[in-house]
Design an enzyme around this catalytic site. Structure first.
Site, PDB file in Angstrom:
ATOM      1  CE  LYS A 185      -3.299   2.463   2.630  1.00 36.99           C
ATOM      2  NZ  LYS A 185      -4.615   2.350   3.785  1.00 36.99           N
ATOM      3  CD  GLU A 224       5.881  -3.783   3.374  1.00 36.91           C
ATOM      4  OE1 GLU A 224       5.309  -4.385   4.164  1.00 36.91           O
ATOM      5  OE2 GLU A 224       6.770  -2.701   3.823  1.00 36.91           O
ATOM      6  CE  LYS A 239      -6.015   2.101  -0.478  1.00 38.43           C
ATOM      7  NZ  LYS A 239      -6.220   2.394   0.897  1.00 38.43           N
TER       8      LYS A 239
END
Ligand code: PBG
Length: 315
Positions: A185, A224, A239
């Site tokens: 993100k 991640e 995202k």
């Protein structure tokens, strides 16, 4: 002929509708920067989910707007917090016939607007305390699972959040509750309209660059994602979507779990804003975007276009 040979298809089954439910209002409130999207009352949320289900939509993700915000974001883990109340209501009506997801974060609930517990750093600026935050995420996961969430979706980008949530859920007997991790993100400027939707202003002109990813980094996203998978994520998310198609593509080629992409509020708002001026064709661009996200490799798309898409498909 073109349809016959087309490579990529967007289906209603691929889409998740983000829905906002606000505590303490009598009428649904339109969100100016997200045309067609509402802050729902419990009642209008019920109607919306019923209609989405009738249109064939398979999943929704809930975001709460509490009446009162505090330093810890306690509305996120209070059993009577707005999302928990909404979940109980929806589970009672629908059981497992529509997938009920809950965004798991505290920024909608904190008075400072950060995604965790803050303290003052050496230079006087607010710093989010990663490990103290994990404790409240665990409580929020439990509250959401107890209220009936089928999937919890941690979006705060704290290190170790998936592991703590998985362990907490398993220990409490919720091994069936899945985790959709907002894994990669980015600290994006495209979340603006969302912050209107949840009434969030980050205190002291702060931002989330301390915990969300830098938009210049792509390899970091892989790291991640791998960490979240090692910690027990069942599905991972990238995202925003359009500016990160390379990341979606990269993640898709490396992982074998379902991959979601969030076509975020700013992406939706830009299409509508240009469409309202007559500069682009809103529907055509929306379809082009959703198709591009799937073409890049996402299996699932969280999008404010879900209802529109399902209505088109039903025609
Ligand atoms: C955090 C969260 C955000 C969004 C989804 N979950 C906001 C943020 O990180 O600042 C943004 C979604 C969108 O812009 O549509 N709870």
């Amino acid at each position: 002929m073109r349809s016959l040979v087309s490579e990529v298809h967007v289906r209603v089954d691929d889409l998740i509708a983000p829905l906002f439910v606000r505590e303490g209002i009598d009428e649904p409130q339109p969100i100016e920067s997200l045309p067609g999207v509402m802050q729902h009352t419990l009642e209008s949320l019920g109607t919306e989910v019923r209609e989405l289900k009738a249109l064939g939509v398979k999943a929704v993700i809930l975001f709460g707007v509490p009446a009162v915000k505090d330093a810890e974001g306690s509305g996120a883990f209070d059993p009577d917090g707005i999302v928990q109340v909404a979940l109980r209501q929806l589970v009672a009506e629908h059981g497992e016939s529509i997938v009920l997801m809950a965004d798991l974060c505290v920024d909608e609930y904190t008075d400072h607007g950060h995604c965790g517990i803050v303290h003052e750093g050496a230079d006087g600026r607010m710093v989010v305390d990663n490990d103290a935050t994990l404790e409240i995420y665990a409580k929020a996961a439990l509250a959401q699972a107890e209220a009936g969430a089928h999937v919890v979706a941690p979006s705060g980008m704290m290190d170790g959040q998936v592991a703590v949530i998985r362990e907490t859920l398993d220990d409490a007997g919720f091994s069936e509750v899945a985790i959709l991790a907002y894994a990669a993100k980015y600290a994006s400027a495209l979340y603006g309209p969302f912050r209107d939707a949840v009434d969030v202003t980050i205190a002291d002109g702060g931002d989330r660059q301390g915990y969300q990813q830098d938009h210049r980094n792509a390899r970091e996203a892989i790291r991640e994602v791998e960490l979240d998978l090692a910690e027990g994520a069942d599905m991972v998310m990238v995202k925003p979507a359009l500016a990160y198609l390379d990341v979606i593509s990269d993640v898709a080629s490396r992982v074998d779990v379902p991959l979601a992409a969030y076509h975020v509020s700013g992406e939706y708002a830009m299409i509508h804003a240009a469409g309202e001026r007559g500069w682009i064709d809103t529907d055509a661009v929306a379809l082009e975007h959703l198709t591009a996200i799937k073409r890049a490799g996402a299996n699932i798309i969280l999008t404010y276009f879900t209802r529109w898409f399902a209505e088109q498909a039903a025609r």
